[in-house]
Design an enzyme around this catalytic site. Structure first.
Site, PDB file in Angstrom:
ATOM      1  N   CYS A 109     -16.135 -23.653  23.552  1.00  0.00           N
ATOM      2  CA  CYS A 109     -16.852 -24.999  24.529  1.00  0.00           C
ATOM      3  C   CYS A 109     -15.897 -25.394  25.649  1.00  0.00           C
ATOM      4  O   CYS A 109     -16.322 -25.064  26.866  1.00  0.00           O
ATOM      5  CB  CYS A 109     -17.260 -26.106  23.655  1.00  0.00           C
ATOM      6  SG  CYS A 109     -18.325 -25.672  22.385  1.00  0.00           S
ATOM      7  N   LYS A 165     -29.661 -11.373  10.937  1.00  0.00           N
ATOM      8  CA  LYS A 165     -29.056 -12.738  10.792  1.00  0.00           C
ATOM      9  C   LYS A 165     -30.233 -13.501  10.067  1.00  0.00           C
ATOM     10  O   LYS A 165     -29.974 -14.361   9.213  1.00  0.00           O
ATOM     11  CB  LYS A 165     -29.112 -13.333  12.230  1.00  0.00           C
ATOM     12  CG  LYS A 165     -28.531 -14.903  12.065  1.00  0.00           C
ATOM     13  CD  LYS A 165     -28.535 -15.363  13.223  1.00  0.00           C
ATOM     14  CE  LYS A 165     -27.356 -15.071  14.346  1.00  0.00           C
ATOM     15  NZ  LYS A 165     -27.110 -15.760  15.504  1.00  0.00           N
ATOM     16  N   LEU A 172      -5.851 -37.530  21.394  1.00  0.00           N
ATOM     17  CA  LEU A 172      -4.764 -37.677  22.054  1.00  0.00           C
ATOM     18  C   LEU A 172      -3.621 -37.027  21.158  1.00  0.00           C
ATOM     19  O   LEU A 172      -2.576 -37.433  21.267  1.00  0.00           O
ATOM     20  CB  LEU A 172      -4.278 -39.281  22.177  1.00  0.00           C
ATOM     21  CG  LEU A 172      -5.070 -39.817  23.484  1.00  0.00           C
ATOM     22  CD1 LEU A 172      -4.552 -41.586  23.666  1.00  0.00           C
ATOM     23  CD2 LEU A 172      -4.819 -39.055  25.014  1.00  0.00           C
TER      24      LEU A 172
HETATM   25  C1  UGA Z   1     -16.252 -29.833  21.540  1.00  0.00           C
HETATM   26  C2  UGA Z   1     -16.375 -31.393  21.795  1.00  0.00           C
HETATM   27  O1  UGA Z   1     -15.649 -32.121  20.888  1.00  0.00           O
HETATM   28  C3  UGA Z   1     -17.970 -31.503  21.090  1.00  0.00           C
HETATM   29  O2  UGA Z   1     -18.453 -32.852  21.416  1.00  0.00           O
HETATM   30  C4  UGA Z   1     -18.922 -30.675  21.630  1.00  0.00           C
HETATM   31  O3  UGA Z   1     -20.028 -30.869  21.385  1.00  0.00           O
HETATM   32  C5  UGA Z   1     -18.702 -29.230  21.684  1.00  0.00           C
HETATM   33  O4  UGA Z   1     -17.054 -28.915  22.193  1.00  0.00           O
HETATM   34  C6  UGA Z   1     -19.484 -28.376  22.349  1.00  0.00           C
HETATM   35  O5  UGA Z   1     -19.606 -28.493  23.520  1.00  0.00           O
HETATM   36  O6  UGA Z   1     -20.392 -27.633  21.755  1.00  0.00           O
HETATM   37  P1  UGA Z   1     -15.142 -28.412  19.459  1.00  0.00           P
HETATM   38  O7  UGA Z   1     -14.965 -27.072  20.599  1.00  0.00           O
HETATM   39  O8  UGA Z   1     -16.021 -27.900  18.211  1.00  0.00           O
HETATM   40  O9  UGA Z   1     -16.125 -29.228  20.049  1.00  0.00           O
HETATM   41  O10 UGA Z   1     -13.828 -28.768  19.232  1.00  0.00           O
HETATM   42  P2  UGA Z   1     -12.847 -29.984  19.461  1.00  0.00           P
HETATM   43  O11 UGA Z   1     -12.726 -30.678  18.049  1.00  0.00           O
HETATM   44  O12 UGA Z   1     -13.433 -30.718  20.546  1.00  0.00           O
HETATM   45  O13 UGA Z   1     -11.511 -29.280  19.705  1.00  0.00           O
HETATM   46  C7  UGA Z   1     -11.411 -28.360  20.854  1.00  0.00           C
HETATM   47  C8  UGA Z   1      -9.913 -27.988  21.030  1.00  0.00           C
HETATM   48  O14 UGA Z   1      -9.314 -29.244  21.492  1.00  0.00           O
HETATM   49  C9  UGA Z   1      -9.325 -27.604  19.739  1.00  0.00           C
HETATM   50  O15 UGA Z   1      -8.540 -26.415  20.221  1.00  0.00           O
HETATM   51  C10 UGA Z   1      -8.394 -28.410  19.374  1.00  0.00           C
HETATM   52  O16 UGA Z   1      -7.249 -28.111  18.655  1.00  0.00           O
HETATM   53  C11 UGA Z   1      -8.039 -29.185  20.835  1.00  0.00           C
HETATM   54  N1  UGA Z   1      -7.566 -30.737  20.595  1.00  0.00           N
HETATM   55  C12 UGA Z   1      -8.706 -31.694  20.181  1.00  0.00           C
HETATM   56  C13 UGA Z   1      -6.138 -31.096  20.855  1.00  0.00           C
HETATM   57  O17 UGA Z   1      -5.538 -30.375  21.136  1.00  0.00           O
HETATM   58  N2  UGA Z   1      -6.104 -32.521  20.602  1.00  0.00           N
HETATM   59  C14 UGA Z   1      -7.081 -33.174  20.313  1.00  0.00           C
HETATM   60  O18 UGA Z   1      -6.451 -34.418  20.377  1.00  0.00           O
HETATM   61  C15 UGA Z   1      -8.222 -32.883  20.202  1.00  0.00           C
END
Ligand code: UGA
Length: 441
Positions: A263, A35, A253
């Protein structure tokens, strides 16, 4: 200010590159020689928009370096960030802290000058205390303090999230450590990014509470979507309508096939473990985890039902039919397949005797090993050829403006199951599709 980042995975690399971009002198350390060699050659281990350019310019500017040698990497650093993985421990869902503890032990042997040790890895409440104890037991001559500084980076938008955060959380009661941390984040402070100083335990819990709350919000709207389908309402209007209330807020939402990624699934489980350990039940989060797990398989059944209804056949008669699955990663703009709903959806279809052809702009390499029975296509249109349904599982931009005339021509059966509500019923109606979104009729 010199900063050492131990762990050059997603969080370590993005944070290290952004700190360097602020003008700090950053060394990213990782045990994996391949890496580090790749990073030195400008090859990123992950797909994250803008990261290669950011790393490249800061390496050229002499502010960012990579090494496998921890003692030299941390020498003279004002802060050492621990940004190693805390995966779910196999069997019980507890966060596996062995990497964090190992870093603390190794760091302890090489501290020579006053330094703040910062846990950026997502760690359960009390981990800072354990790290402090590990280092103290090793008895470094120099002064040290342990602070918590959780990350709130979304994959695919991580650089923007780092540089324009909603807040920076710093957990430590030590005034000197607060000063060092404030200096590290001063460039953002000047940009008016709110900085919250708390105790270390509160900071550790903020991270889990934030992710669990967001997972709850998504799961809530997903259940509202199910109700919308039954009662003839539109979840997008409902989400909009409730989101206009500032107390609720319109973000997170979007109803869909359930949350995935590295995460939310891991952190909700770890929070439940903490709740169990402290005998302080979290029934809402328990329900969220269960509902989200069941939902992924239900999405596969939704596809089967849509096809059966269109063809006027029982689900059992669909054996051998083909589904085109568009989007495999857990969300767009990442190559991350961890806990992606597509994996369960594909498996549900295969279990029912259907075949699946899939396409994803970035995730197929990883997906191949996770779903060996799925045929990987070279493009969305290739996946659609002769298929009996088009299923959108991830809302990549590339799927937002498909040539629907062409899609109609390629599909053997004109069924669209849009699990991300990318299209509207009106948009597709004129092409003669049977269209099924989420939480809409
Ligand atoms: C998430 C958090 O949003 C970050 O703030 C946090 O830092 C991160 O985890 C972490 O703990 O490291 P991430 O997992 O990259 O980030 O992705 P998100 O954008 O939060 O989406 C997570 C999941 O929720 C995805 O499967 C997405 O499709 C879903 N989602 C998100 C929905 O189904 N509906 C929504 O309105 C938003």
């Amino acid at each position: 200010m010199k900063i050492a980042m131990v762990g050059s995975g997603y969080v370590g690399l993005v944070s290290g590159a952004c700190f360097a971009d602020f003008g700090h002198d950053v060394v990213c350390i990782d045990k994996d020689p391949a890496k580090i060699a790749a990073l030195r050659a400008g090859v990123m281990p992950i797909y994250e928009p803008g990261l290669a350019d950011l790393v490249g310019s800061n390496v050229r500017g002499g502010r960012l370096d990579f090494t496998t040698d921890l003692p030299s990497g941390i020498e003279g650093a004002a802060a050492i960030f621990i940004a190693v993985g805390t995966p779910s421990r196999r069997g019980d869902g507890h966060a596996d802290l062995s990497y964090v503890h190992a870093v603390a032990r190794e760091v302890a042997q090489h501290i020579k000058t006053p330094v703040v040790i910062v846990t950026k890895s997502t760690v359960p409440v009390g981990t800072g205390d354990a790290v402090e104890q590990i280092i103290a037991e090793a008895g470094p001559a120099a002064r040290f303090a342990v602070a918590s500084n959780p990350e709130f980076l979304r994959e695919g938008a991580a650089i923007g999230d780092f540089k324009r955060p909603d807040r920076i959380v710093i957990g430590t009661d030590d005034p000197w450590a607060r000063e060092v941390m404030a200096e590290i984040y001063r460039p953002l402070f000047l940009n008016k990014a709110p900085i919250l100083f708390t105790s270390r335990r509160s900071s550790e819990l903020i991270k889990y509470a934030a992710n669990a709350f967001l997972a709850t919000k998504i799961t809530f709207i997903n259940e509202i979507a199910d109700l919308c389908e039954v009662v003839g309402a539109d979840v997008q209007d409902v989400a909009h309508g409730i989101g206009m209330d500032n107390r609720i807020g319109g973000k997170f939402l979007h109803a869909g096939p359930g949350y995935g990624g590295s995460c939310f699934p891991k952190d909700t489980l770890a929070l439940l473990k903490t709740a169990e350990d402290y005998d302080s039940p979290m029934r809402i989060v328990e329900a969220v985890v269960k509902v989200n797990d069941t939902r992924k398989r239900a999405m596969g059944r939704k596809v089967i039902e849509a096809m059966a209804r269109h063809l006027g056949q029982p689900a059992s008669a669909l054996r051998g039919r083909r589904v085109a699955l568009l989007g495999l990663t857990f969300k767009p703009n990442t190559d991350d397949m961890r806990d992606a709903p597509s994996i369960t959806i594909a498996q549900t279809l295969i279990d029912a005797g259907l075949t699946v052809a899939a396409y994803d702009p970035e995730g197929m390499e990883t997906a191949r090993a996770l779903m060996p029975e799925v045929t990987m296509a070279k493009s969305a249109y290739e996946a659609l050829e002769g298929a009996d349904a088009m299923v959108i599982a991830t809302e990549w931009d590339a799927f937002r403006a498909l040539d629907l005339e062409r899609v109609r021509g390629l599909l053997r059966t004109p069924v669209i199951v849009d699990l991300r509500n990318v299209y509207s019923t009106q948009q597709v109606a004129s092409f003669g599709f049977s269209y099924h979104g989420i939480g809409r009729n």
